[in-house]
Write an enzyme that holds these catalytic residues in place. Structure first.
Site, PDB file in Angstrom:
ATOM      1  N   LYS A 178      47.067  17.063 -27.361  1.00 54.15           N
ATOM      2  CA  LYS A 178      47.941  16.205 -26.564  1.00 54.15           C
ATOM      3  C   LYS A 178      49.118  15.639 -27.351  1.00 54.15           C
ATOM      4  O   LYS A 178      50.135  15.273 -26.762  1.00 54.15           O
ATOM      5  CB  LYS A 178      47.139  15.082 -25.897  1.00 54.15           C
ATOM      6  CG  LYS A 178      46.192  15.613 -24.810  1.00 54.15           C
ATOM      7  CD  LYS A 178      45.616  14.510 -23.972  1.00 54.15           C
ATOM      8  CE  LYS A 178      44.794  15.069 -22.821  1.00 54.15           C
ATOM      9  NZ  LYS A 178      44.307  14.018 -21.906  1.00 54.15           N
ATOM     10  N   ASP A 189      48.587  13.052 -16.701  1.00 57.96           N
ATOM     11  CA  ASP A 189      47.465  12.108 -16.768  1.00 57.96           C
ATOM     12  C   ASP A 189      47.825  10.778 -16.112  1.00 57.96           C
ATOM     13  O   ASP A 189      46.979  10.147 -15.463  1.00 57.96           O
ATOM     14  CB  ASP A 189      47.050  11.857 -18.221  1.00 57.96           C
ATOM     15  CG  ASP A 189      46.186  12.971 -18.789  1.00 57.96           C
ATOM     16  OD1 ASP A 189      45.526  13.671 -17.998  1.00 57.96           O
ATOM     17  OD2 ASP A 189      46.172  13.139 -20.027  1.00 57.96           O
TER      18      ASP A 189
END
Length: 274
Positions: A68, A104
């Protein structure tokens, strides 16, 4: 916009064999009538440049741990939200190379919206990439401040950087079962599966909401304890669903079939709290 002719997409991470992203994306392709494939590809941060260069014609990638932050570093373009969060879970093809994005945040907002959660106080457990996305989601909830509980306050630099970019005030405290901040209206655990078990011993109230991003196994010890106390409990499977739906839209250019994706995820994980 992507065409309906066969294209390829996938999820990158390490380990990645357990990922449910293929279930979600493949269900979406089937519902949309797309002749696309979606694969799980084992990939560490050091492997990412090679994996991407070999798949330059793919429609996009979901990025899970430990990628990420690496996804930001390799991208030719970083979209504003991903840059502000400091974490990316999506790579899309662009004119000059890969484009890093973050779904997200939208996934967290959508999951909480299903339960009409409107907290005044928020406490976040952990300071990794998901907690950075939570900080951004707080802005959409109209919450300008929160408490972050961490085992080691020295490891919160990235989360504090995110808070600074977003203008969210963060109080940092030590992660402990007796922490007063665990009495917040909304408690979001971004800890790995099992890591929050010690906090199951504390009392929970019906006025509280627990959002536990760890959904396997479900309910977690923390979620079970919160439920016994009358708190509203939200499974991280909803985050998985909604962030994937946004990825489908970004990669295909079509409205994501959320209902069909939810049913596929429920069939694959019938006890995940959906």
């Amino acid at each position: 916009m992507a065409t309906s002719t066969g294209r390829r997409a996938g999820v990158l991470g390490q380990p990645v064999a357990h990922s449910l992203s293929p279930v979600l994306h493949r269900a979406a392709y089937a519902a949309l009538g797309l002749d696309w494939t979606y694969e799980a590809i084992e990939c560490g941060a050091e492997d990412l440049p090679g994996v991407l260069s070999e798949r330059a014609d793919w429609a996009g990638f979901s990025c899970t741990m430990p990628l990420k932050h690496a996804a930001l570093e390799i991208a030719a373009e970083v979209r504003p939200l991903a840059g502000a969060v400091g974490s990316a879970n999506t790579l899309l093809p662009g004119p000059d190379g890969w484009v890093a994005d973050n779904t997200d945040v939208a996934g967290i907002v959508a999951a909480l919206a299903e339960f009409a959660v409107a907290p005044r106080t928020v406490t976040v457990l952990g300071a990794g990439g998901t907690s950075q996305a939570v900080l951004a989601a707080l802005l959409a909830l109209g919450v300008p401040a929160c408490t972050v509980l961490v085992r080691d306050p020295a490891r919160i630099d990235r989360a504090l950087d995110t808070a600074g970019r977003l203008g969210v005030a963060v109080a940092v405290e030590t992660l402990h079962p007796d922490a007063a901040a665990l009495g917040a209206d909304l408690v979001v655990s971004t800890l790995p599966s099992g890591a929050a078990d010690p906090f199951a011993t504390r009392p929970w109230a019906p006025t509280q909401t627990l959002f536990d991003v760890a959904y396997d196994p479900w309910p977690s010890a923390l979620a079970e304890a919160a439920g016994r106390g009358g708190a509203r409990v939200i499974s991280g499977a909803l985050l998985l669903l909604h962030q994937a739906a946004v990825q489908v839209e970004l990669m295909t250019g079509q409205e994501p079939p959320v209902d069909e994706m939810r049913e596929a995820l429920r069939a694959a994980t019938p006890h995940a709290g959906l």
